[in-house]
Design a protein around this motif. Structure first.
Motif, PDB file in Angstrom:
ATOM      1  N   LYS A 181     -20.962 108.213   1.872  1.00 23.33           N
ATOM      2  CA  LYS A 181     -20.337 107.457   2.705  1.00 23.33           C
ATOM      3  C   LYS A 181     -19.306 106.526   1.788  1.00 23.33           C
ATOM      4  O   LYS A 181     -20.150 105.876   0.883  1.00 23.33           O
ATOM      5  CB  LYS A 181     -21.045 106.535   3.546  1.00 23.33           C
ATOM      6  N   VAL A 182     -18.016 106.325   1.965  1.00 23.96           N
ATOM      7  CA  VAL A 182     -17.304 105.339   1.309  1.00 23.96           C
ATOM      8  C   VAL A 182     -17.441 104.001   2.043  1.00 23.96           C
ATOM      9  O   VAL A 182     -17.125 103.703   3.101  1.00 23.96           O
ATOM     10  CB  VAL A 182     -15.792 105.814   1.142  1.00 23.96           C
TER      11      VAL A 182
ATOM     12  N   SER B 251     -11.871 108.090   0.504  1.00 30.74           N
ATOM     13  CA  SER B 251     -12.597 108.818   1.617  1.00 30.74           C
ATOM     14  C   SER B 251     -11.609 110.350   1.639  1.00 30.74           C
ATOM     15  O   SER B 251     -12.223 111.295   2.235  1.00 30.74           O
ATOM     16  CB  SER B 251     -12.019 108.125   2.801  1.00 30.74           C
TER      17      SER B 251
END
Lengths: 255, 255
Positions: A181-182, B251
């Motif tokens: 997860k960013v 992302s």
């Protein structure tokens, strides 16, 4: 002219002999020539500290084709500065810090020597990444992080990172990491940090301990949330700490 | 119920005996009750470092009505943590750090123990300000900063500061400060940082020195510009170091 192999500069804050940095060396050896320069012994909580008044020394502790490991008597940031200035024959293509024994999520990013290394690399204009595992044990098993460390290292070598941005990557200590997860740095606070003890000679002294409290446990976009739910947390971290959103308010003071 | 006087917590990284912190005490005594807790001796370049493995000690070195000065054997951040946890009878209304002998503009903000104190206060939810003067001399004359220090302290006590934001205030070393500029942290880099020397016993050692280079000398909205042009530089500084502008790019790696 033959292009030189990437130069990978590695450091940490647990010391050159720690299991975390030796696991990291193993995982990224395939990517290029490696110079590791790390503290003689543990320097946790050293943040971006450097040694302005202490003479620094270097010791080559391991040398193999494509790999040198140096020990330095300074802080993590000292290690990076001296490696770039005195050991490396060219600017490193990437700085990698860790793998830290223990997480550096939320405000711990500020205290972390592991993140000090990544910030220092970034301030020198080098794409820089810090890796940490949510396990403080000296015998922690880092093997579940290997796959993602290789993928992230490859991407950073290929794409670079935006100017003034380094990565703070924290891994959950789970047999199977669900993915990445960013995320943003979670708001949190350390509480009850000091414990008073009585020395046999009759004076008080204090140990730093403390309890970390996540102050926004409901948020789902933070590093703390990602780690608690089995994901590796990738927090892009800036060197430019100007609080742009506060500039107008302070300007309105009209001093 | 009678409202208590504001509680002002003060620290620095030059040590409790430095001229800078003693000047600061004098300038802000009118604003409330003061507790100062500062390192026993100089701790420059200690950033947000804290002592996880060393027993901390406290010593009361001065006590007058409305003023206590404590010396601690730890880092600047240790001083703040132990003062809040063990000395203060209530949460401080403001944390003030300095006055530092030497500037903490640009990337020096990251290395600075003076800023470590302000960041620590901010992480505890207390409005926090660091003051520094562009003069490294132990005998620096701080008197030209008094007027602005009083104004800024008064405003912060009255208005507070936004969540997660502290102030990094640097003063030019000029007889007359032209005014204030609210500015961003300048991009800059330290170069040629290590000097190698030969010990009489025949081994090499290294001193950290270095030259700072402003990498955007044309910019007019930075702390370096303000200082070079005779203004006090006020840089609002955030604890949330997430690089929001880089999140999309990372992302997109789709790891």
């Amino acid at each position: 002219m033959k292009k030189k192999r990437p130069l990978i500069l590695i450091s940490n804050d647990d010391g050159f002999a720690a299991k975390g940095i030796n696991s990291l060396l193993e995982y990224v050896r395939g990517f290029g020539d490696i110079i590791a320069c790390a503290p003689e012994s543990a320097r946790s909580g050293f943040s971006c500290a450097f040694s302005s008044e202490k003479p620094l020394r270097l010791r080559l502790v391991r040398e193999e084709p494509g790999l040198q490991v140096w020990a330095c008597n300074g802080t993590p940031v000292d290690c990076l500065k001296i490696a770039i200035d005195q050991i490396c024959d060219r600017m490193p293509d990437i700085v990698i810090s860790g793998i830290n024994h223990g997480d550096n999520a939320s405000v711990n990013s500020h205290y972390s020597g592991t993140m000090g290394v990544a910030r220092e690399g970034c301030m020198k204009g080098i794409p820089s990444v810090a890796f940490s595992l949510c396990n403080y044990s000296p015998d922690a098993d880092f093997s579940n992080t290997a796959r993602l460390i290789k993928i992230i290292t490859g991407r950073v070598l290929e794409d670079g990172l935006p100017k003034n941005v380094c990565l703070n990557v924290n891994f959950p200590d789970t047999p199977e990491i669900k993915g990445t997860k960013v995320c943003r740095m979670c708001n949190g606070i350390w509480e009850k940090e000091l414990v008073k003890e009585r020395h046999p000679r009759g004076y008080d002294y204090y140990w730093m301990v403390g309890q970390f409290r996540d102050t926004e446990p409901e948020a789902t976009d933070t590093d703390e949330w990602a780690l608690a739910h089995g994901y590796a947390a990738i927090t892009p971290t800036t060197i430019d700490t100007t609080a742009y959103s506060a500039m107008q308010k302070i300007s309105d003071w009209d001093l």
